[in-house]
Design an enzyme around this catalytic site. Structure first.
Site, mmCIF file in Angstrom:
data_model
loop_
_atom_site.group_PDB
_atom_site.id
_atom_site.type_symbol
_atom_site.label_atom_id
_atom_site.label_comp_id
_atom_site.label_asym_id
_atom_site.label_seq_id
_atom_site.Cartn_x
_atom_site.Cartn_y
_atom_site.Cartn_z
ATOM 1 N N ILE A 12 0.823 -1.216 0.000
ATOM 2 C CA ILE A 12 0.000 0.000 0.000
ATOM 3 C C ILE A 12 0.860 1.270 0.000
ATOM 4 O O ILE A 12 0.409 2.316 -0.464
ATOM 5 C CB ILE A 12 -1.007 -0.016 1.180
ATOM 6 C CG1 ILE A 12 -2.190 0.901 0.881
ATOM 7 C CG2 ILE A 12 -0.331 0.346 2.491
ATOM 8 C CD1 ILE A 12 -3.400 0.657 1.746
ATOM 9 N N ASP A 35 0.960 -0.386 9.437
ATOM 10 C CA ASP A 35 1.241 0.854 10.178
ATOM 11 C C ASP A 35 2.750 1.137 10.174
ATOM 12 O O ASP A 35 3.194 2.256 9.848
ATOM 13 C CB ASP A 35 0.732 0.654 11.623
ATOM 14 C CG ASP A 35 0.613 1.940 12.417
ATOM 15 O OD1 ASP A 35 0.753 3.033 11.824
ATOM 16 O OD2 ASP A 35 0.368 1.852 13.642
ATOM 17 N N GLY A 127 -4.689 -8.693 10.186
ATOM 18 C CA GLY A 127 -3.304 -9.094 10.432
ATOM 19 C C GLY A 127 -3.099 -9.341 11.918
ATOM 20 O O GLY A 127 -3.659 -10.291 12.482
HETATM 21 N N1 AR6 Z 1 0.695 -3.034 2.257
HETATM 22 C C1 AR6 Z 1 -0.532 -3.624 2.274
HETATM 23 N N2 AR6 Z 1 -0.932 -4.475 3.243
HETATM 24 C C2 AR6 Z 1 -0.040 -4.749 4.237
HETATM 25 C C3 AR6 Z 1 1.244 -4.174 4.291
HETATM 26 C C4 AR6 Z 1 1.599 -3.291 3.235
HETATM 27 N N3 AR6 Z 1 2.797 -2.691 3.212
HETATM 28 N N4 AR6 Z 1 1.875 -4.665 5.390
HETATM 29 C C5 AR6 Z 1 1.015 -5.511 6.001
HETATM 30 N N5 AR6 Z 1 -0.137 -5.572 5.291
HETATM 31 P P1 AR6 Z 1 -1.927 -5.344 10.168
HETATM 32 P P2 AR6 Z 1 -4.293 -4.968 11.894
HETATM 33 C C6 AR6 Z 1 -1.359 -6.374 5.538
HETATM 34 O O1 AR6 Z 1 -1.340 -6.273 11.145
HETATM 35 O O2 AR6 Z 1 -4.603 -6.420 11.845
HETATM 36 C C7 AR6 Z 1 -0.097 -2.590 13.954
HETATM 37 O O3 AR6 Z 1 0.914 -2.851 14.898
HETATM 38 C C8 AR6 Z 1 -1.268 -7.532 6.493
HETATM 39 O O4 AR6 Z 1 -0.658 -8.650 5.860
HETATM 40 O O5 AR6 Z 1 -1.053 -4.313 9.554
HETATM 41 O O6 AR6 Z 1 -5.406 -3.983 11.728
HETATM 42 C C9 AR6 Z 1 -0.956 -1.408 14.370
HETATM 43 O O7 AR6 Z 1 -0.195 -0.390 15.013
HETATM 44 C C10 AR6 Z 1 -2.741 -7.770 6.778
HETATM 45 O O8 AR6 Z 1 -3.346 -8.497 5.718
HETATM 46 O O9 AR6 Z 1 -3.189 -4.511 10.810
HETATM 47 C C11 AR6 Z 1 -1.933 -2.037 15.295
HETATM 48 O O10 AR6 Z 1 -1.410 -2.186 16.591
HETATM 49 C C12 AR6 Z 1 -3.333 -6.352 6.761
HETATM 50 O O11 AR6 Z 1 -2.336 -5.533 6.119
HETATM 51 C C13 AR6 Z 1 -2.172 -3.404 14.687
HETATM 52 O O12 AR6 Z 1 -0.989 -3.684 13.942
HETATM 53 C C14 AR6 Z 1 -3.589 -5.770 8.137
HETATM 54 O O13 AR6 Z 1 -2.605 -6.228 9.038
HETATM 55 C C15 AR6 Z 1 -3.330 -3.401 13.717
HETATM 56 O O14 AR6 Z 1 -3.578 -4.708 13.284
#
Ligand code: AR6
Length: 187
Positions: A12, A35, A127
């Protein structure tokens, strides 16, 4: 409106859109997953604005289900819209599913208020927060489709395109299946 929702497999932080949505946490001060990637690639300007938000309007942090915008720093986007997804908890499914839908509605409203026409979303909560991917995809696509179809007339009218950016082949496949089930096969 199916044609305005697209799915891509990718990162993203590389998307050229008006607004990129971040799956943040209540602190707004960064974390892992998407994030971490957004703050790393976007640079310190994003965190500076997040700190200012914490020092002003969002002193206690951003509640789950809400959204707020900052600069996108060095990302090829204009804004980052930070939203806080719920942690998955089966015993509180209904309430938390409502909050996950709210993340998408509030993010779209925030982006539309800024004048964004194109918005990219990750799979919020799917995630680190543990939401089962197929259900996260169903909620994400269903909620965005309803907004674009006029559930929220203002946001729906201003947004030209919403792109889901799925990290990895597996998550992409899950969204593709959910899209077919919910919205039909055609583009
Ligand atoms: N581009 C697109 N998607 C991504 C990327 C990227 N660069 N990196 C990871 N994903 P998550 P949550 C995907 O864990 O579950 C953080 O520590 C990932 O594979 O990022 O809402 C925050 O600060 C998954 O499919 O978010 C919060 O504490 C999706 O993005 C917590 O994680 C969401 O995974 C939020 O957890």
């Amino acid at each position: 409106m199916v044609t305005r929702i697209t799915l891509v497999e990718g990162d993203i932080t590389e998307q050229r859109v008006d607004a990129v949505v971040n799956a943040a946490n209540t602190s707004l001060l960064g974390g892992g997953g998407v994030d971490g990637a957004i703050h790393r690639r976007g640079g310190p300007q994003i965190l500076e604005e997040c700190r200012r938000l914490r020092a002003s309007h969002w002193g206690k942090g951003l509640p789950v289900g809400r959204a707020v915008a900052t600069t996108a720093g060095r990302l090829p986007a204009r804004w980052v819209v930070h939203t806080v997804g719920p942690v998955y908890l089966a015993e509180e499914y209904e309430e938390r599913a409502g909050l996950l839908a709210s993340c998408y509605r509030e993010s779209l409203r925030t982006a539309a208020e800024l004048g964004a026409r194109t918005v990219a979303f990750p799979a919020v909560s799917a995630g680190i927060y543990g939401w089962p991917p197929a259900d996260a995809a169903r909620i994400a696509l269903g909620t965005v489709a309803r907004v674009l179809d006029g559930g929220d007339a203002r946001a729906g009218a201003e947004l030209a395109a919403v792109r889901f950016v799925l990290f990895g082949e597996e998550m992409y496949g899950v969204f593709e299946r959910a899209r077919r089930e919910l919205l039909g096969q055609d583009e």
